[in-house]
Design a protein around this motif. Sequence first.
Motif, mmCIF file in Angstrom:
data_model
loop_
_atom_site.group_PDB
_atom_site.id
_atom_site.type_symbol
_atom_site.label_atom_id
_atom_site.label_comp_id
_atom_site.label_asym_id
_atom_site.label_seq_id
_atom_site.Cartn_x
_atom_site.Cartn_y
_atom_site.Cartn_z
ATOM 1 N N SER A 77 -74.035 96.421 -33.257
ATOM 2 C CA SER A 77 -73.567 97.618 -32.534
ATOM 3 C C SER A 77 -73.403 97.371 -31.038
ATOM 4 C CB SER A 77 -74.547 98.769 -32.749
ATOM 5 O OG SER A 77 -75.773 98.453 -32.097
ATOM 6 N N ARG A 78 -74.014 96.272 -30.543
ATOM 7 C CA ARG A 78 -74.075 95.997 -29.094
ATOM 8 C C ARG A 78 -74.646 97.199 -28.347
ATOM 9 N NH1 ARG A 78 -74.795 91.031 -28.795
ATOM 10 N NH2 ARG A 78 -75.147 91.507 -26.642
ATOM 11 N N ARG A 79 -75.526 97.923 -29.026
ATOM 12 C CA ARG A 79 -76.194 99.062 -28.376
ATOM 13 C C ARG A 79 -77.695 98.843 -28.413
ATOM 14 N NH1 ARG A 79 -73.595 103.778 -30.598
ATOM 15 N NH2 ARG A 79 -75.567 104.873 -30.289
ATOM 16 N N PRO A 80 -78.423 99.298 -27.394
ATOM 17 C CA PRO A 80 -79.871 99.133 -27.427
ATOM 18 C C PRO A 80 -80.515 99.964 -28.536
ATOM 19 C CG PRO A 80 -79.164 100.207 -25.382
ATOM 20 C CD PRO A 80 -77.936 99.899 -26.141
ATOM 21 N N MET A 81 -81.633 99.456 -29.058
ATOM 22 C CA MET A 81 -82.342 100.139 -30.144
ATOM 23 C C MET A 81 -83.810 100.346 -29.754
ATOM 24 S SD MET A 81 -80.132 99.939 -32.856
ATOM 25 C CE MET A 81 -81.252 100.279 -34.160
#
Length: 441
Positions: free
Chosen positions: A122-126
């Motif tokens: 996702s190239r998003r922080p989790m």
Amino acid sequence: MPNGKFVYLKTFGCQMNVHDSEKMLSILAEHNYRPTEDIHRADIILLNTCSVRAKPEQKVYSALGRLERLKEKNHHLIIGVGGCVAQQEGERLLDRIGYLDLVFGTHNLHRLPDLIRDVQASRRPMCAVEFYDEVRSLDISPIPLDGEKVKSYVTIIQGCENFCSFCIVPYVRGREKSRPSENILGEIKALSKRGIREVTLLGQNVNSYGKDLSGGFTFPQLLAHINEIQGIWRIRFTTSHPKDISEELIMAFGKLEKVCKHIHLPFQSGSDRVLERMNRGYTRKQYMEKAEQLRKVCPEIGITADVMVGFPGEGEREFHDTLDLIQRVQFDNLFSFKYSPRKGTRAAHLLDQIGESTKSHRLQVLQELQKGITLKRNQALEGRYEEILVEGLSKWGEEEITGRTSSNKVVNLNGNPDLIGQLVKVRIEEGYANSLRGKII
Ligand code: SAH
Ligand code: SF4
Ligand code: F3S
């Protein structure tokens, strides 16, 4: 996951965290991530963090600060923070540190490969900081990545419900949860087949073991079963809470031959007034009686402890009660700390906080006193015969090996590295401030 990637992992904090780090590396190895010491080579950088005092927490933020440049140079790099600071701060860490990719709490180690894959996709922080009733990571038995190991940690209970008024641990590790004894015994049998000779059983309070299992073993019963396992020569455990140490456990030191003659029994303060405000659940008299009973059952026992100075309301008189207890008990070693207010704990709201310079001064006085006692106790072993388990090469030079006595004192000696993993009889030649020098007989 792709082949041949590298993970760099830095650990802050207690043995529990060290062991959690071993578990993380072990799970990641199953997904083709190899550990590296070279941070510039890493595809993933993980910090396993501690929030027990301000200092280890600050170290995490400085370490994170140094990682920003690496992230600028390599946009594919994944930076993750796990452990107790992660558990405590959660999403706030992501808000505060823009280049952070992953925050995972103390109950979420087992999800690490999935979380990393999600971040990559996702190239998003989790952020994963939920607590679970079943802590899956309790049952991960890490494969030693460095082959030659002699000793190993084994988690037996996770979490803490004691809520000492100064302590963050119950908030960041969750409810007490004992691991089923068959899983523990199974793990230790497997370790012994791989050549492990010494196990250290881990828990915030090992004496609570089994209280949450219906019809399960008590802690001393668990010890008795581990004592029967072939190939295991030594059993250690940490930490014991003075209020929960039972008669049965004290007797185990005399009865179970594999249980090492050492106990780590934090007392925190020698003042009843302070102990009460700390919510520790025992008095100084009760503590000293336990120490005395232990020495009666097992005169050679090594007793170590944690203590803090500068708890709110600690005056000169209370501090002197602490020094007095130290003088009376004659500990083999002490881990001493300045009280550090922790957000969300009860003691942080007490109004009579102690100034930094008083804390520093008291710590210095206390450490000076203990230094003399430790040296004296180490020197008292000169001329005695001890059995040590050789654990590895000593840092002091070639043909120098190192091991520990049953009472947990480090012994350095001249000897062949082939002895690593064996029990040897030594004569103690000299006692120093932090170790002993021995000679093989
Ligand atoms: N479960 C262990 C303690 C874990 S924390 C036990 O109950 O013994 C390790 C040590 O850190 C504690 O024993 C205590 O001495 C110290 N400590 C914990 N909270 C602290 C704080 N707020 N300030 C300073 N020292 C602290
Ligand atoms: Fe903290 Fe007290 Fe639990 Fe130890 S027993 S982890 S000091 S709350
Ligand atoms: Fe620190 Fe967490 Fe251990 S706060 S002392 S790493 S349980």
